[in-house]
Design a protein around this motif. Sequence first.
Motif, PDB file in Angstrom:
ATOM      1  N   CYS A 161      -9.238  -0.079  -0.660  1.00  0.00           N
ATOM      2  CA  CYS A 161      -9.054   1.126  -1.458  1.00  0.00           C
ATOM      3  C   CYS A 161      -7.647   1.648  -1.191  1.00  0.00           C
ATOM      4  O   CYS A 161      -7.330   2.069  -0.075  1.00  0.00           O
ATOM      5  CB  CYS A 161     -10.105   2.164  -1.076  1.00  0.00           C
ATOM      6  N   ALA A 162      -6.781   1.583  -2.191  1.00  0.00           N
ATOM      7  CA  ALA A 162      -5.382   1.948  -2.005  1.00  0.00           C
ATOM      8  C   ALA A 162      -4.733   2.157  -3.364  1.00  0.00           C
ATOM      9  O   ALA A 162      -5.369   1.997  -4.408  1.00  0.00           O
ATOM     10  CB  ALA A 162      -4.652   0.843  -1.236  1.00  0.00           C
ATOM     11  N   THR A 163      -3.454   2.492  -3.337  1.00  0.00           N
ATOM     12  CA  THR A 163      -2.647   2.584  -4.543  1.00  0.00           C
ATOM     13  C   THR A 163      -1.766   1.345  -4.599  1.00  0.00           C
ATOM     14  O   THR A 163      -1.051   1.061  -3.649  1.00  0.00           O
ATOM     15  CB  THR A 163      -1.781   3.857  -4.536  1.00  0.00           C
ATOM     16  N   TYR A 164      -1.838   0.619  -5.713  1.00  0.00           N
ATOM     17  CA  TYR A 164      -1.083  -0.618  -5.893  1.00  0.00           C
ATOM     18  C   TYR A 164      -0.023  -0.412  -6.962  1.00  0.00           C
ATOM     19  O   TYR A 164      -0.291   0.203  -7.993  1.00  0.00           O
ATOM     20  CB  TYR A 164      -2.025  -1.757  -6.313  1.00  0.00           C
ATOM     21  N   THR A 165       1.158  -0.941  -6.733  1.00  0.00           N
ATOM     22  CA  THR A 165       2.260  -0.821  -7.674  1.00  0.00           C
ATOM     23  C   THR A 165       2.248  -2.013  -8.620  1.00  0.00           C
ATOM     24  O   THR A 165       2.195  -3.151  -8.176  1.00  0.00           O
ATOM     25  CB  THR A 165       3.597  -0.763  -6.916  1.00  0.00           C
ATOM     26  N   LEU A 166       2.320  -1.732  -9.923  1.00  0.00           N
ATOM     27  CA  LEU A 166       2.284  -2.786 -10.944  1.00  0.00           C
ATOM     28  C   LEU A 166       3.520  -2.773 -11.818  1.00  0.00           C
ATOM     29  O   LEU A 166       3.436  -2.995 -13.002  1.00  0.00           O
ATOM     30  CB  LEU A 166       1.071  -2.602 -11.849  1.00  0.00           C
ATOM     31  N   GLU A 167       4.667  -2.509 -11.286  1.00  0.00           N
ATOM     32  CA  GLU A 167       5.880  -2.469 -12.085  1.00  0.00           C
ATOM     33  C   GLU A 167       6.072  -3.791 -12.820  1.00  0.00           C
ATOM     34  O   GLU A 167       5.914  -4.868 -12.266  1.00  0.00           O
ATOM     35  CB  GLU A 167       7.074  -2.204 -11.171  1.00  0.00           C
TER      36      GLU A 167
ATOM     37  N   ALA B 187      -3.806 -10.494   3.507  1.00  0.00           N
ATOM     38  CA  ALA B 187      -4.710  -9.990   4.546  1.00  0.00           C
ATOM     39  C   ALA B 187      -5.010  -8.509   4.379  1.00  0.00           C
ATOM     40  O   ALA B 187      -4.117  -7.681   4.254  1.00  0.00           O
ATOM     41  CB  ALA B 187      -4.109 -10.252   5.925  1.00  0.00           C
ATOM     42  N   GLY B 188      -6.300  -8.200   4.379  1.00  0.00           N
ATOM     43  CA  GLY B 188      -6.752  -6.831   4.320  1.00  0.00           C
ATOM     44  C   GLY B 188      -6.622  -6.163   2.976  1.00  0.00           C
ATOM     45  O   GLY B 188      -7.027  -5.017   2.808  1.00  0.00           O
TER      46      GLY B 188
ATOM     47  N   VAL C  29       0.850  -1.189   0.000  1.00  0.00           N
ATOM     48  CA  VAL C  29       0.000   0.000   0.000  1.00  0.00           C
ATOM     49  C   VAL C  29       0.877   1.227   0.000  1.00  0.00           C
ATOM     50  O   VAL C  29       1.762   1.364   0.814  1.00  0.00           O
ATOM     51  CB  VAL C  29      -0.900   0.034   1.242  1.00  0.00           C
ATOM     52  N   LEU C  30       0.622   2.122  -0.932  1.00  0.00           N
ATOM     53  CA  LEU C  30       1.364   3.360  -0.994  1.00  0.00           C
ATOM     54  C   LEU C  30       0.425   4.516  -0.661  1.00  0.00           C
ATOM     55  O   LEU C  30       0.462   5.563  -1.286  1.00  0.00           O
ATOM     56  CB  LEU C  30       1.972   3.545  -2.383  1.00  0.00           C
ATOM     57  N   ALA C  31      -0.429   4.325   0.315  1.00  0.00           N
ATOM     58  CA  ALA C  31      -1.455   5.298   0.640  1.00  0.00           C
ATOM     59  C   ALA C  31      -0.864   6.661   0.966  1.00  0.00           C
ATOM     60  O   ALA C  31      -1.467   7.687   0.693  1.00  0.00           O
ATOM     61  CB  ALA C  31      -2.299   4.798   1.798  1.00  0.00           C
ATOM     62  N   LEU C  32       0.308   6.686   1.568  1.00  0.00           N
ATOM     63  CA  LEU C  32       0.932   7.959   1.915  1.00  0.00           C
ATOM     64  C   LEU C  32       1.909   8.419   0.845  1.00  0.00           C
ATOM     65  O   LEU C  32       2.573   9.421   0.995  1.00  0.00           O
ATOM     66  CB  LEU C  32       1.624   7.863   3.277  1.00  0.00           C
ATOM     67  N   MET C  33       2.038   7.666  -0.239  1.00  0.00           N
ATOM     68  CA  MET C  33       2.846   7.986  -1.412  1.00  0.00           C
ATOM     69  C   MET C  33       4.145   8.702  -1.049  1.00  0.00           C
ATOM     70  O   MET C  33       4.307   9.886  -1.243  1.00  0.00           O
ATOM     71  CB  MET C  33       2.043   8.833  -2.410  1.00  0.00           C
TER      72      MET C  33
ATOM     73  N   GLY D 286       3.770 -11.788  -0.410  1.00  0.00           N
ATOM     74  CA  GLY D 286       3.331 -12.148   0.935  1.00  0.00           C
ATOM     75  C   GLY D 286       1.981 -12.836   0.831  1.00  0.00           C
ATOM     76  O   GLY D 286       1.558 -13.281  -0.227  1.00  0.00           O
ATOM     77  N   GLY D 287       1.298 -12.936   1.936  1.00  0.00           N
ATOM     78  CA  GLY D 287      -0.001 -13.582   1.934  1.00  0.00           C
ATOM     79  C   GLY D 287       0.088 -15.027   2.375  1.00  0.00           C
ATOM     80  O   GLY D 287       1.163 -15.542   2.687  1.00  0.00           O
ATOM     81  N   THR D 288      -1.059 -15.671   2.378  1.00  0.00           N
ATOM     82  CA  THR D 288      -1.182 -17.048   2.849  1.00  0.00           C
ATOM     83  C   THR D 288      -1.923 -17.879   1.816  1.00  0.00           C
ATOM     84  O   THR D 288      -2.998 -17.480   1.354  1.00  0.00           O
ATOM     85  CB  THR D 288      -1.969 -17.083   4.183  1.00  0.00           C
ATOM     86  N   GLN D 289      -1.363 -19.023   1.477  1.00  0.00           N
ATOM     87  CA  GLN D 289      -2.054 -19.936   0.578  1.00  0.00           C
ATOM     88  C   GLN D 289      -3.210 -20.562   1.343  1.00  0.00           C
ATOM     89  O   GLN D 289      -3.024 -21.193   2.369  1.00  0.00           O
ATOM     90  CB  GLN D 289      -1.104 -21.017   0.071  1.00  0.00           C
ATOM     91  N   VAL D 290      -4.433 -20.385   0.834  1.00  0.00           N
ATOM     92  CA  VAL D 290      -5.613 -20.899   1.525  1.00  0.00           C
ATOM     93  C   VAL D 290      -6.301 -22.009   0.745  1.00  0.00           C
ATOM     94  O   VAL D 290      -7.224 -22.646   1.254  1.00  0.00           O
ATOM     95  CB  VAL D 290      -6.626 -19.769   1.827  1.00  0.00           C
ATOM     96  N   ALA D 291      -5.875 -22.221  -0.482  1.00  0.00           N
ATOM     97  CA  ALA D 291      -6.413 -23.296  -1.311  1.00  0.00           C
ATOM     98  C   ALA D 291      -5.349 -23.640  -2.348  1.00  0.00           C
ATOM     99  O   ALA D 291      -4.316 -22.971  -2.435  1.00  0.00           O
ATOM    100  CB  ALA D 291      -7.723 -22.877  -1.986  1.00  0.00           C
ATOM    101  N   LEU D 292      -5.608 -24.661  -3.106  1.00  0.00           N
ATOM    102  CA  LEU D 292      -4.640 -25.142  -4.091  1.00  0.00           C
ATOM    103  C   LEU D 292      -4.106 -24.022  -4.970  1.00  0.00           C
ATOM    104  O   LEU D 292      -2.914 -23.952  -5.244  1.00  0.00           O
ATOM    105  CB  LEU D 292      -5.312 -26.220  -4.958  1.00  0.00           C
ATOM    106  N   ASN D 293      -4.975 -23.103  -5.412  1.00  0.00           N
ATOM    107  CA  ASN D 293      -4.568 -22.048  -6.342  1.00  0.00           C
ATOM    108  C   ASN D 293      -4.972 -20.651  -5.865  1.00  0.00           C
ATOM    109  O   ASN D 293      -5.115 -19.737  -6.671  1.00  0.00           O
ATOM    110  CB  ASN D 293      -5.174 -22.316  -7.728  1.00  0.00           C
TER     111      ASN D 293
END
Length: 197
Positions: A139-145, A97-98, A13-17, A85-92
């Motif tokens: 609702c945030a700014t996501y980086t897609l480099e 979080a959040g 999250v780059l909410a504070l840019m 990051g994140g957690t695998q919760v199913a096969l794919n």
Amino acid sequence: MALRKVTAALFAVLALMTAAAVGPAVPASAATSAPAGPGRSHDHFHDHFHGHHPGFAAEAEEAGLDDDEAEELQRQVDHYVARQGGTQVALNRIVVAGMGEIVLPLPGARQARADCPAQNFCMFTGPDFTGAQFNLYRCATYTLENWTGDGSWINNQTPGTRAQFLDRNRNVIHTTPGAYSASSRYNWDPVWYVVNC
């Protein structure tokens, strides 16, 4: 199946840019679900996968995946978890979080076959809603480099909500129509950031 270019910062999250620049993409890390090396046997992977991911192994069998297909899918999941990051919760499926979730197509499939959930802005690495699917909830700014080539998106947020695509200098280059809206083919080349709402 080659993974389509996402960086470690995708869910940052780059909410504070801040003025900090996003670093270059790093090479994919080695899969953690099976030891590396040319001498690895299918039986070794089968035992390792079933020992460490018993629930996912059952899902793989139910989906009709053989050991090679299950191994390749797990490598992709491990790649995304290592970078976002994140957690695998199913096969794919990976939950960050959040923030949202990542859903990968099963081997041999073009689409993840997952609906774009209500209140989400969904992006796809391939055209016609194919490839890896990223469901952005917060609702945030996501980086897609390094997202390049044709992909697609679905805006299934609160009716009327618009997303904005920004270039490397954070200039708005595209504003989507209000939700519900979608584009089956969108060129990600100039897009470095997405503000989903």
